[in-house]
Structures are given as structure tokens and as C-alpha cells.
Design a protein around this motif. Structure first.
Motif, PDB file in Angstrom:
ATOM      1  N   LEU A  69       0.809  -1.214   0.000  1.00  0.00           N
ATOM      2  CA  LEU A  69       0.000   0.000   0.000  1.00  0.00           C
ATOM      3  C   LEU A  69       0.840   1.261   0.000  1.00  0.00           C
ATOM      4  CD1 LEU A  69      -2.666  -1.202   2.596  1.00  0.00           C
ATOM      5  CD2 LEU A  69      -2.961  -1.001   0.122  1.00  0.00           C
ATOM      6  N   SER A  70       2.166   1.113   0.014  1.00  0.00           N
ATOM      7  CA  SER A  70       3.051   2.273  -0.054  1.00  0.00           C
ATOM      8  C   SER A  70       3.222   2.729  -1.496  1.00  0.00           C
ATOM      9  CB  SER A  70       4.415   1.927   0.558  1.00  0.00           C
ATOM     10  OG  SER A  70       4.313   1.764   1.964  1.00  0.00           O
ATOM     11  N   GLU A  71       3.941   3.850  -1.659  1.00  0.00           N
ATOM     12  CA  GLU A  71       4.193   4.381  -2.996  1.00  0.00           C
ATOM     13  C   GLU A  71       4.767   3.282  -3.876  1.00  0.00           C
ATOM     14  OE1 GLU A  71       3.042   7.536  -4.699  1.00  0.00           O
ATOM     15  OE2 GLU A  71       3.894   8.201  -2.798  1.00  0.00           O
ATOM     16  N   ARG A  72       4.130   3.007  -5.025  1.00  0.00           N
ATOM     17  CA  ARG A  72       4.531   1.858  -5.835  1.00  0.00           C
ATOM     18  C   ARG A  72       5.549   2.207  -6.920  1.00  0.00           C
ATOM     19  NH1 ARG A  72       0.993  -2.671  -4.838  1.00  0.00           N
ATOM     20  NH2 ARG A  72       2.026  -3.756  -6.551  1.00  0.00           N
ATOM     21  N   VAL A  73       5.813   3.476  -7.144  1.00  0.00           N
ATOM     22  CA  VAL A  73       6.799   3.857  -8.151  1.00  0.00           C
ATOM     23  C   VAL A  73       8.181   3.727  -7.519  1.00  0.00           C
ATOM     24  CG1 VAL A  73       7.667   5.677  -9.653  1.00  0.00           C
ATOM     25  CG2 VAL A  73       5.195   5.410  -9.289  1.00  0.00           C
ATOM     26  N   LEU A  74       8.998   2.819  -8.039  1.00  0.00           N
ATOM     27  CA  LEU A  74      10.312   2.559  -7.455  1.00  0.00           C
ATOM     28  C   LEU A  74      11.308   2.287  -8.572  1.00  0.00           C
ATOM     29  CD1 LEU A  74      11.874   2.074  -4.746  1.00  0.00           C
ATOM     30  CD2 LEU A  74      11.392  -0.351  -5.083  1.00  0.00           C
ATOM     31  N   GLU A  75      12.239   3.218  -8.782  1.00  0.00           N
ATOM     32  CA  GLU A  75      13.254   3.023  -9.812  1.00  0.00           C
ATOM     33  C   GLU A  75      14.382   2.137  -9.318  1.00  0.00           C
ATOM     34  OE1 GLU A  75      14.498   6.816 -11.179  1.00  0.00           O
ATOM     35  OE2 GLU A  75      12.540   7.361 -12.003  1.00  0.00           O
TER      36      GLU A  75
END
Length: 444
Positions: A69-75
Motif C-alpha cells: 500500500l506504499s508508494e509503488r513507483v520505485l526506480e
């Protein structure tokens, strides 16, 4: 009760977290694997494990950046960012100092926090944790980077598939349990897509925090089940040997997941380490009959009646239901959606009479309710109740037809021969509950 999910701000990302319990100690659980907070509580064994931790501490959980449920954008994934996110969660939860409980790769984050921010860490508790993820000449028991990458790709190839998951390795004693296998696969799907899982898995192939271990000065407990299949026991032995003053405990069992197998032993070691005593970590328990009620097609009623008239009808429903609970000696525990969770002491007869009165009262209001019931030992959690008995009652309620009172075979067996009539509804699988359960519909 599943705690509410909240959000902490860490840099430009929102980190989902939960706080459960009201104990004098704060415990931040660094799970070390991809999670989705709300799904964590759906496995009865894991729910019990987490609830037991709250008997002596305030439990704080969060989904790592890029998962759940956390920010899903992860580079990319870095340990440094993970530690900043963990501190942001502690700040949002109002925790000045917490004991860290780590599992697997969570040990990497826990070690860094304990070494770099000792003023925020009261103790470090490491179960089946690691200091390095891949082989090195002086860390020869770990997989090579190539082996870890191959294993990671194999896991991602079957990501979220119930019949092809890694559960036999993580929890071999429960490998034949279809409910746990379904939960584990759904956890993967909710935690991350295969692509997101690949980013994190690749970032974790070659991580090393061995250099910070000599700087850890907080009280440290290291635990491991030497016979488990996922993490070689030498990971934990290395941690214990290289953290000054660490206490090392080896436990029985073949499962890696902490909530499978003898999870009580893990909780008891944690409790004794933090408090100096073992209370057994148990909630007070009582034999109760648990009823769940639910209004059938509540959304449809609201659409047909409009918001104002629906609120009025719902108020009449609640008033009627509470009157019946008072009449038959039931206790309202809480409202659940458009229904209620209630408990009754003693034999289930009063609960059954109350359930019939509730269904009649609902019909008089022009609505239908479904009611599910089970009799069993419940954990008393303040004013709330928990444990398998509550879980079973909830599952039974979900199978009840409109206007029906459906009960478990336990209830039926307790009152059989009395004034009630029942219709056999056959054997059913209840999600998250082992075995097949006989269910019975109560006659009007």
C-alpha cells in the motif's frame, strides 16, 4: 481487529503503516519481504502471531517503498532509503524509541538503524536474519550472486501462482495447507507486480552490512531455527558473533516463516528479552458464542431509498438489533460494515434465540439480514475479541443466505436435543481455517 492503515511522508513518497496494541514498549517489525499490510492479517496463524506481540508492546508495521500500500513507483531500492522510510514511520507513529524485530533481509535494515541511530533503537531482535545477501570468501555459506539471481527469476516466473509458489520451502510443515498457499500467493500479487518484485529482488542480490555490526551497542537478541530450509543458520551465528554482547538462541522447527510452527517460542523469547518475564504472551480467553450479522444488499437499498431514508432505516435497524441483544444478554463488540459483531456467555441457546429475533425484526423493517455463529474460545483483547473462534464465525456468516441463521457444527452439537430445529447444510471449507466444517441452518 485489523488496525487502520495510515500514511507517513518520507521525502516524496507515502509509506503505508499500521499501529496495533497499547503496550508500554514500541516494536517496529521489519519483515524483510514483500508485504501488503492488510493481507498480513488475513492468515489466522500470522494474525495470532502479531496479536501476541501486542500483549506486551505497541506493534508498528509498514509496507516498504515500492510494495503493498506504499508508494509503488520505485526506480531502485537502497538500504539507505529503507532506513529513512523506517524512521519516517516511527516519527508518524509518535515513537521516540522502538525495539526492532527483524526477519530475513529486514536484518540488514535493523542493523543499520541500530548502528547509525542508537538513540531511536531500544533493542535489536533478529530472527532468521542476515548480514550479507550473497557469497564472499569469508561468508561462504551464502548463495553466489548468480545463484541468487537464478532463484529470484524462478520465483518471479511463478509469482502469485497458488500451485507453484515457494511455500514448501518457507513453511514446509504447512506445505499441504491450501488456505495458507492461497494466502501466500495473494500476498505476492497484492505486494508487487512481477516487474516490481524483480527490481527489489535484483537490488537485494549483493547487499552487505557487516561493516556496521561492530558499532551496534544496543541490547541484541539473535534467534534461528537451524533446521529451516531458507536461511542457513550460519547467517544468525555470524550476527551473534559479531554484535557485541548479543544473546543467541536456537529454536526447534523446520519452518522459516516466524508465524508457522512453534511461533509461541519466538514470542516468549522476545517478551523475556524485553520485559524480563514470560507471561506466555497469551490474551485472557473465554468460551463464547460469537454472532456476526450483515444486512443483505445494503448498497442496493441505499441506491433505491436515497441517502436520507437509508440513514433512517439503518438507525432503526441498529436500534432493533441492540434491543434484541439487551433482551437476550448479548454484548455488542463492534459494528462491522452494516452489521454487528456480538458475543454471548454460556451455552449458545440465548444467542440462537437472539439471532432469530434479529432476522424477524429485520423483515418487519423491510430488509433481510444474514447471521453466522460459532461457539469457541475467544481471546479477550480489551473490549474487542479475537482468535480462531471469531474468524470461524465471520466465515460462517459470509456463507449464510438472506434471512438465514447459519451456525457451525460446534453450535449444533452443543444444543442438539433442545428446542431448536436445524437443516444440515453439508461440509464447507472456510477460508483460512483448516479442514472442512459442517454447517447448519437454524429453523425459524
Amino acid at each position: 481487529m485489523v488496525p487502520s492503515t495510515r500514511y507517513a511522508r518520507s521525502g516524496d513518497a507515502s509509506i503505508a503503516y499500521q499501529v496495533s496494541g497499547e503496550g508500554p514498549l514500541d516494536l517496529l517489525f521489519l519483515t524483510g519481504w514483500l508485504t501488503q499490510l492488510e493481507q498480513l492479517w488475513e492468515a489466522p496463524a500470522n494474525r495470532r502471531f502479531l496479536e501476541r506481540l501486542t500483549t506486551f508492546g505497541r506493534l508498528i508495521l509498514y509496507d516498504s517503498r515500492g510494495t503493498g500500500l506504499s508508494e509503488r513507483v520505485l526506480e531502485k531500492y537502497t538500504l539507505e532509503q529503507e532506513t529513512r522510510d523506517a524512521l519516517a514511520v516511527l516519527d508518524a507513529a509518535g515513537s521516540e524509541r522502538a525495539a526492532l524485530v527483524t526477519y530475513a533481509q529486514g536484518g540488514l535494515v535493523g542493523a543499520m538503524l541500530a548502528a547509525d541511530r542508537p538513540e531511536r533503537v531500544g533493542a535489536l531482535i533478529m530472527y532468521a536474519s542476515i548480514a550479507r545477501t550473497s557469497w564472499a570468501p569469508d561468508y561462504h555459506w551464502a548463495m553466489t550472486s548468480e545463484q541468487r539471481e537464478t532463484l529470484s527469476e524462478a520465483n518471479i516466473a511463478t509469482w502469485g501462482e497458488t500451485d507453484k509458489g515457494a511455500l514448501p520451502e518457507w513453511a514446509p510443515s504447512m506445505a499441504g495447507d491450501p488456505a495458507l498457499a492461497t494466502w501466500f500467493a495473494r500476498m505476492q500479487r497484492l505486494a508487487a507486480s512481477p516487474g516490481e518484485a524483480r527490481i527489489i529482488s535484483r537490488a537485494m542480490i549483493d547487499l552487505d552490512v557487516r561493516h556496521v555490526l561492530p558499532r551496534i551497542r544496543v541490547p541484541t537478541l539473535v534467534m534461528h531455527r537451524p533446521n529451516e530450509r531458507v536461511w542457513d543458520v550460519r547467517h544468525s551465528r555470524y550476527l551473534a558473533e559479531n554484535i557485541q554482547g548479543a544473546r543467541y538462541v536456537e529454536l526447534e522447527g523446520i519452518d522459516s516463516l516466524p508465524f508457522v510452527g512453534d511461533s509461541d517460542a519466538i514470542v516468549e523469547e522476545i517478551e523475556e528479552f524485553l520485559t524480563g518475564v514470560r507471561t506466555g504472551g497469551e490474551f485472557a480467553r473465554a468460551l463464547l458464542t460469537v454472532l456476526f450479522t450483515d444486512i443483505v444488499d445494503a448498497t442496493g437499498h441505499a441506491a433505491r431509498l436515497g441517502d436520507g431514508r437509508w440513514r433512517d432505516l439503518l438507525a432503526h435497524h441498529d436500534e432493533m438489533l441492540r434491543a434484541q441483544l439487551a433482551r437476550y444478554g448479548g454484548r455488542e463488540v463492534k459494528t462491522v460494515g452494516d452489521g454487528f459483531l456480538a458475543t454471548f456467555d454460556g451455552p449458545p441457546s440465548r444467542a440462537l434465540r437472539c439471532a432469530l429475533a434479529i432476522t424477524r425484526g429485520a423483515r418487519e423493517l423491510g430488509i433481510e439480514v444474514r447471521v453466522g455463529g460459532h461457539t469457541g474460545e475467544c481471546e479477550l483483547i480489551g473490549e474487542d475479541v479475537g482468535g480462531m473462534a471469531v474468524h470461524i464465525a465471520s466465515r460462517v456468516s459470509g456463507l449464510a443466505a438472506p434471512g438465514e441463521v447459519l451456525v457451525s457444527g460446534t453450535v449444533f452439537g452443543t444444543v442438539v436435543g433442545g428446542p431448536f430445529t436445524f437443516e444440515d447444510r453439508g461440509l464447507h471449507e472456510l477460508k483460512g481455517v483448516p479442514g472442512r466444517w459442517p454447517l447448519f441452518a437454524l429453523g425459524a
